[in-house]
Design a protein around this motif. Structure first.
Motif, PDB file in Angstrom:
ATOM      1  N   PHE A  29     -25.219 -26.711 -18.248  1.00  0.00           N
ATOM      2  CA  PHE A  29     -24.339 -26.072 -17.269  1.00  0.00           C
ATOM      3  C   PHE A  29     -23.319 -25.148 -17.939  1.00  0.00           C
ATOM      4  O   PHE A  29     -22.917 -24.142 -17.348  1.00  0.00           O
ATOM      5  CB  PHE A  29     -23.644 -27.126 -16.414  1.00  0.00           C
ATOM      6  CG  PHE A  29     -24.540 -27.721 -15.361  1.00  0.00           C
ATOM      7  CD1 PHE A  29     -24.776 -27.050 -14.178  1.00  0.00           C
ATOM      8  CD2 PHE A  29     -25.184 -28.934 -15.573  1.00  0.00           C
ATOM      9  CE1 PHE A  29     -25.624 -27.570 -13.210  1.00  0.00           C
ATOM     10  CE2 PHE A  29     -26.027 -29.469 -14.618  1.00  0.00           C
ATOM     11  CZ  PHE A  29     -26.254 -28.782 -13.430  1.00  0.00           C
ATOM     12  N   GLU A  30     -22.885 -25.460 -19.154  1.00  0.00           N
ATOM     13  CA  GLU A  30     -21.969 -24.569 -19.869  1.00  0.00           C
ATOM     14  C   GLU A  30     -22.654 -23.246 -20.196  1.00  0.00           C
ATOM     15  O   GLU A  30     -22.055 -22.175 -20.080  1.00  0.00           O
ATOM     16  CB  GLU A  30     -21.465 -25.234 -21.163  1.00  0.00           C
ATOM     17  CG  GLU A  30     -20.390 -26.269 -20.951  1.00  0.00           C
ATOM     18  CD  GLU A  30     -19.134 -25.689 -20.321  1.00  0.00           C
ATOM     19  OE1 GLU A  30     -18.567 -24.734 -20.879  1.00  0.00           O
ATOM     20  OE2 GLU A  30     -18.737 -26.179 -19.244  1.00  0.00           O
ATOM     21  N   LYS A  36     -21.872 -32.146 -12.137  1.00  0.00           N
ATOM     22  CA  LYS A  36     -22.018 -30.823 -12.759  1.00  0.00           C
ATOM     23  C   LYS A  36     -22.626 -29.821 -11.780  1.00  0.00           C
ATOM     24  O   LYS A  36     -22.268 -28.639 -11.788  1.00  0.00           O
ATOM     25  CB  LYS A  36     -22.881 -30.904 -14.018  1.00  0.00           C
ATOM     26  CG  LYS A  36     -22.354 -31.820 -15.117  1.00  0.00           C
ATOM     27  CD  LYS A  36     -20.914 -31.525 -15.493  1.00  0.00           C
ATOM     28  CE  LYS A  36     -20.743 -30.234 -16.238  1.00  0.00           C
ATOM     29  NZ  LYS A  36     -19.363 -30.003 -16.661  1.00  0.00           N
ATOM     30  N   GLY A  64     -21.319 -23.737  -5.084  1.00  0.00           N
ATOM     31  CA  GLY A  64     -22.680 -23.378  -5.441  1.00  0.00           C
ATOM     32  C   GLY A  64     -23.675 -23.828  -4.385  1.00  0.00           C
ATOM     33  O   GLY A  64     -23.310 -24.323  -3.309  1.00  0.00           O
ATOM     34  N   GLU A  98     -19.865 -28.627  -9.536  1.00  0.00           N
ATOM     35  CA  GLU A  98     -18.927 -27.742 -10.235  1.00  0.00           C
ATOM     36  C   GLU A  98     -19.539 -26.361 -10.468  1.00  0.00           C
ATOM     37  O   GLU A  98     -18.820 -25.359 -10.545  1.00  0.00           O
ATOM     38  CB  GLU A  98     -18.530 -28.350 -11.584  1.00  0.00           C
ATOM     39  CG  GLU A  98     -17.681 -29.605 -11.465  1.00  0.00           C
ATOM     40  CD  GLU A  98     -17.456 -30.265 -12.820  1.00  0.00           C
ATOM     41  OE1 GLU A  98     -18.004 -29.745 -13.829  1.00  0.00           O
ATOM     42  OE2 GLU A  98     -16.746 -31.277 -12.881  1.00  0.00           O
ATOM     43  N   TYR A  99     -20.863 -26.314 -10.585  1.00  0.00           N
ATOM     44  CA  TYR A  99     -21.556 -25.059 -10.887  1.00  0.00           C
ATOM     45  C   TYR A  99     -21.574 -24.169  -9.645  1.00  0.00           C
ATOM     46  O   TYR A  99     -21.957 -24.592  -8.557  1.00  0.00           O
ATOM     47  CB  TYR A  99     -22.979 -25.372 -11.349  1.00  0.00           C
ATOM     48  CG  TYR A  99     -23.785 -24.165 -11.752  1.00  0.00           C
ATOM     49  CD1 TYR A  99     -23.279 -23.257 -12.680  1.00  0.00           C
ATOM     50  CD2 TYR A  99     -25.049 -23.935 -11.224  1.00  0.00           C
ATOM     51  CE1 TYR A  99     -24.025 -22.153 -13.067  1.00  0.00           C
ATOM     52  CE2 TYR A  99     -25.807 -22.845 -11.612  1.00  0.00           C
ATOM     53  CZ  TYR A  99     -25.279 -21.946 -12.538  1.00  0.00           C
ATOM     54  OH  TYR A  99     -26.007 -20.849 -12.908  1.00  0.00           O
ATOM     55  N   GLU A 100     -21.167 -22.912  -9.793  1.00  0.00           N
ATOM     56  CA  GLU A 100     -21.089 -22.005  -8.653  1.00  0.00           C
ATOM     57  C   GLU A 100     -22.372 -21.216  -8.430  1.00  0.00           C
ATOM     58  O   GLU A 100     -22.437 -20.374  -7.538  1.00  0.00           O
ATOM     59  CB  GLU A 100     -19.902 -21.052  -8.827  1.00  0.00           C
ATOM     60  CG  GLU A 100     -18.567 -21.762  -8.802  1.00  0.00           C
ATOM     61  CD  GLU A 100     -17.386 -20.815  -8.719  1.00  0.00           C
ATOM     62  OE1 GLU A 100     -17.606 -19.603  -8.524  1.00  0.00           O
ATOM     63  OE2 GLU A 100     -16.247 -21.285  -8.859  1.00  0.00           O
ATOM     64  N   GLY A 101     -23.386 -21.495  -9.225  1.00  0.00           N
ATOM     65  CA  GLY A 101     -24.669 -20.836  -9.048  1.00  0.00           C
ATOM     66  C   GLY A 101     -25.608 -21.679  -8.201  1.00  0.00           C
ATOM     67  O   GLY A 101     -25.183 -22.474  -7.361  1.00  0.00           O
ATOM     68  N   SER A 154     -14.571 -14.819 -18.667  1.00  0.00           N
ATOM     69  CA  SER A 154     -15.910 -14.254 -18.849  1.00  0.00           C
ATOM     70  C   SER A 154     -15.878 -12.948 -19.624  1.00  0.00           C
ATOM     71  O   SER A 154     -14.890 -12.209 -19.592  1.00  0.00           O
ATOM     72  CB  SER A 154     -16.566 -14.014 -17.486  1.00  0.00           C
ATOM     73  OG  SER A 154     -16.648 -15.208 -16.755  1.00  0.00           O
ATOM     74  N   GLY A 162     -24.613 -17.221 -14.471  1.00  0.00           N
ATOM     75  CA  GLY A 162     -24.882 -17.395 -13.053  1.00  0.00           C
ATOM     76  C   GLY A 162     -26.360 -17.463 -12.716  1.00  0.00           C
ATOM     77  O   GLY A 162     -26.795 -16.940 -11.694  1.00  0.00           O
ATOM     78  N   LYS A 213     -23.302 -21.275 -16.666  1.00  0.00           N
ATOM     79  CA  LYS A 213     -22.187 -20.737 -15.881  1.00  0.00           C
ATOM     80  C   LYS A 213     -21.724 -19.377 -16.393  1.00  0.00           C
ATOM     81  O   LYS A 213     -21.105 -18.617 -15.659  1.00  0.00           O
ATOM     82  CB  LYS A 213     -21.019 -21.725 -15.852  1.00  0.00           C
ATOM     83  CG  LYS A 213     -20.210 -21.833 -17.114  1.00  0.00           C
ATOM     84  CD  LYS A 213     -19.092 -22.853 -16.927  1.00  0.00           C
ATOM     85  CE  LYS A 213     -18.202 -22.953 -18.151  1.00  0.00           C
ATOM     86  NZ  LYS A 213     -17.131 -23.959 -17.996  1.00  0.00           N
ATOM     87  N   ARG A 214     -22.046 -19.050 -17.644  1.00  0.00           N
ATOM     88  CA  ARG A 214     -21.674 -17.739 -18.168  1.00  0.00           C
ATOM     89  C   ARG A 214     -22.502 -16.634 -17.528  1.00  0.00           C
ATOM     90  O   ARG A 214     -22.056 -15.486 -17.445  1.00  0.00           O
ATOM     91  CB  ARG A 214     -21.859 -17.697 -19.692  1.00  0.00           C
ATOM     92  CG  ARG A 214     -20.896 -18.567 -20.451  1.00  0.00           C
ATOM     93  CD  ARG A 214     -20.984 -18.331 -21.954  1.00  0.00           C
ATOM     94  NE  ARG A 214     -22.248 -18.774 -22.518  1.00  0.00           N
ATOM     95  CZ  ARG A 214     -23.202 -17.956 -22.932  1.00  0.00           C
ATOM     96  NH1 ARG A 214     -23.068 -16.668 -22.832  1.00  0.00           N
ATOM     97  NH2 ARG A 214     -24.325 -18.431 -23.456  1.00  0.00           N
TER      98      ARG A 214
END
Length: 730
Positions: free
Chosen positions: A564-565, A607, A512, A610-613, A270, A571, A568-569
């Motif tokens: 999602f890409e 997805k 997430g 996988e996403y932490e938001g 990041s 959140g 994820k930068r």
């Protein structure tokens, strides 16, 4: 007399300044020209030139250039001149060695070493440099080339001066091929290409940047300034002390210093996570400068990538710098043209340098570069909670804060890198000053600064939402309000559970929050999502799934991947509206496209996991969701159609304090107008506009008229038994 004419080199054992070295080199070169002058002089028959003065260069003028009078017998070149020339070179070599031991960099020597110039190429550099420093060399060159107009050095003159036979003259032509270091980086290529003369007579001229470097101007190439910078980072920053302990082993540093192996360092992660700092620290450890090139700026500049990289290589070598490519992920290495240009650069750099650094936000497949370089990769992640708190406190020391700002809560709420924390605080300070709160940073200004920092680009498939609603704006059953509060608490405190308590290692996936909002239109799904975003201080993007889902097989997944890409930068909260567009296709399988809908749903769920938001799906079809899908949701919130009690609360809270009302019967409206909150909002707004147009307060007749139109929109018959005072002029 020639042996005494030019004196000798300085008596000091080392050169105190590069100018002394250049002065000695030019003395030696002048003696060589003097020898060549006599050789040329006696190869040609003398003629009286007095009548052609100005059109030819006479011997008297050349003698004056050499600062001696004309005396054919005394000044005839002798063996002593050759001995003197050899003695010059030995003394210069000794002083160069002593200077190197003292750590004094001599530009001419440095240029020769980094580009691995042969003795002939070095002599050509001196030949071209001389005329840049003293115009008398123009006259000497014109005389030796037997042409008053030919004042610049040529390959013919170079071979006459520095080659001993015809075999050597043929061999040295290789140094002027387009790919040679001499032609590519040191000589002015335009001068060589534009002339129509035979190649051997084309003028040789140094690149202006090389002249600057040799004469002590160490500025960065002006061409590169829009997208490159030399040593831009602060040194010895104690805030990043933890990175110093994670640097590579001492043996690797020694290998780089000794050029034992060519190393390509690939740092990814990041923005603001410490990649650039570690790159700087690495270069300090090996005693090198760092030249940072922003690839994004290069690609946006319109300049040819190959020309930029050629200049970068030259500049890196001149400054003894490691090239560091920032935003390397913007290069499209799948494009054959870009890949070939980049590969050629690194192959060329291998001949001269032994370390380069790539900085990217995501890991980049380096392909064939692995065949020639030792690749050292390192991922830079967002620091854990305690370290984030240290950064908030350390960067915050220069600001004053209102009591509502708690650094520990900020470290829990925002998963930011150190660089991002610094940017948010700086922006929050600017917002506080503009807001007239005495320059003290408030929690609201920090939340606003965080929102402004978002750089997501979703094109037509996503829309940024500015959250404006709060808890008091939504009317829901108490249990649902508690569920929404639970969601906010989970989002605020999950960092402690996953990072500090160790659940992140035990459950590496599914960090997430996957939330399902179900319910009819207007029941409060979108408003609830905005309240969560507002409460958490997060940016929210509304994704219209009807725009994401494509009839072309595989296209929907590409859209999800992009979403999602991008997300994820930063959140951010992703709010997928109209989820029926995707889930409704799964009810009945008739053809391959219907079967593929199941794959699309599975991909979306993958997805989301996988996403932490935070991901929120809004749908009207909760009853059709299968149990396996529901199980993969963190929270499922069912928004009911409001009953009488909820409708009355909605009606009572619909008008702002400044609205003018005239005997509105909210109890009657709640009983008779059986619509959801979204519809009630539309009615209130339409009624208010109608009242203002009549310059009247809002009356029952305005509300009932607006309600009639809202019913018509929904295709429902408007059949309400109004009280007498409510009929008005309907």
């Amino acid at each position: 007399m020639g042996a005494q004419l030019f004196g000798g080199v300085g008596e000091e054992t080392f050169y105190k300044h590069p100018s002394e070295h250049i002065e000695d080199i030019l003395k030696s070169f002048m003696l060589r020209l003097y020898i060549e002058f006599h050789r040329f002089r006696f190869e040609n028959t003398e003629s009286p030139f007095e009548s052609l003065k100005g059109l030819v260069i006479t011997e008297e003028e050349i003698f004056q250039a050499f600062s001696c009078g004309k005396n054919r017998e005394e000044d005839r070149s002798s063996e002593a001149d050759l001995v003197k020339l050899l003695d010059f070179q030995k003394q210069i070599d000794a002083r160069e060695k002593a200077s190197r031991e003292k750590g004094i960099r001599l530009p001419l020597v440095h240029l020769s070493e980094v580009f691995k110039l042969s003795s002939f190429e070095f002599s050509c550099v001196v030949l071209c440099l001389a005329v840049e420093l003293d115009l008398k060399f123009e006259k000497i060159y014109a005389y030796l080339q037997d042409d008053v107009t030919r004042k610049s050095p040529t390959l013919w003159l170079a071979t006459r001066l520095f080659c001993r036979n015809f075999e050597e003259e043929l061999a040295v032509r290789q140094y002027f091929s387009p790919d040679s270091a001499l032609s590519k980086y040191i000589l002015n290529a335009e001068e060589l290409s534009k002339s129509s003369l035979p190649f051997i007579m084309k003028p040789l001229k140094l690149n202006e940047r090389i002249v600057d470097f040799l004469t002590g101007n160490n500025r960065l190439d002006h061409f590169l300034k829009p997208f490159a910078c030399l040593n831009p980072y602060a040194k010895n920053n104690n805030l990043y002390k933890e990175y110093e302990n994670s640097l590579f082993e001492e043996q690797i540093l020694l290998d780089v210093k000794n050029s034992a192996n060519p190393f390509l360092l690939h740092f990814y992660g990041s923005e603001g996570a410490g990649k650039t700092f570690e790159a700087q620290l690495f270069c300090e450890k090996i005693g090198k400068n760092i030249l940072v090139i922003d690839i994004m700026k290069v690609l946006n500049s319109g300049q040819a990538l190959k020309e930029v990289l050629d200049r970068i290589l030259c500049e890196s070598l001149l400054h003894g710098a490691v090239p560091c490519f920032y935003n390397f992920h913007f290069l499209n290495l799948q494009d054959i043209t870009q890949r070939c240009i980049v590969t050629e650069f690194f192959e060329s750099f291998l001949e001269h340098g032994n370390a380069a650094i790539l900085l990217s936000e995501t890991r980049v497949d380096l392909g064939e570069l692995k065949d020639h370089w030792v690749i050292l990769e390192k991922a830079f992640n967002i620091p854990p909670i305690e370290e984030r708190r240290e950064f908030w406190e350390a960067f915050g020391r220069k600001y004053e804060f209102k009591p509502d700002v708690n650094m520990h809560e900020l470290s829990l709420r925002f998963k930011l890198t150190p660089g991002q924390i610094k940017k948010v605080l700086r922006e929050a300070y600017s917002i506080s000053i503009s807001g007239g709160v005495g320059g003290k940073v408030t929690l609201d200004s920090i939340l606003e600064a965080y929102r402004r920092a978002s750089k997501i680009n979703l094109g037509s498939i996503g829309q940024k939402v500015e959250p404006s609603y709060n808890w008091k704006d939504i009317v829901l059953p108490e249990d649902l309000m508690q569920q929404l509060s639970d969601i906010c608490n989970f989002a605020k405190n999950k960092a402690v559970v996953f990072e500090k308590w160790g659940f992140g290692k035990k459950h590496p996936r599914g960090k997430g929050l996957n939330i399902l909002f179900s319910g009819g239109p207007g029941t409060g799904k979108t408003m609830a999502a905005e309240i969560i975003a507002n409460k958490l201080g997060l940016e929210m993007y509304k994704i219209d799934l009807s725009q994401v889902v494509s009839k072309y097989i595989g296209e929907t997944e590409k859209n999800f991947y992009k979403i999602f890409e991008e997300a994820k930068r930063e959140g951010v909260i992703l709010f997928f509206d109209e989820a029926d567009a995707l889930f409704g296709r799964r009810s009945e399988i008739k053809d391959s496209h219907d079967r593929y809908a199941n794959i699309e749903v599975a991909y979306l769920l993958q997805k989301m996991e996988e996403y932490e938001g935070i991901s929120i799906l809004a749908t009207n079809l909760s009853k059709s969701m299968d149990e396996a899908f529901i199980r993969r949701m963190s929270y499922c919130v069912d928004f009911p159609f409001p009953d009488y009690a909820l409708r009355k609360r909605i009606w009572n809270g619909s008008f702002p304090e400044n609205a003018f009302l005239d005997e509105i019967d909210f109890d009657f409206l709640a009983k008779e107008i059986k619509l959801a909150g979204g519809n009630i909002k539309n009615i209130v707004l339409a009624a208010s506009v109608a009242a203002v147009s009549e310059k009247s307060p809002v009356k029952m007749k305005h509300i009932l008229y607006a309600a009639k139109r809202e019913y018509q929109k929904a295709g429902i018959r408007f059949d309400i038994d109004f009280p007498p005072e409510g009929r008005g002029s309907l």
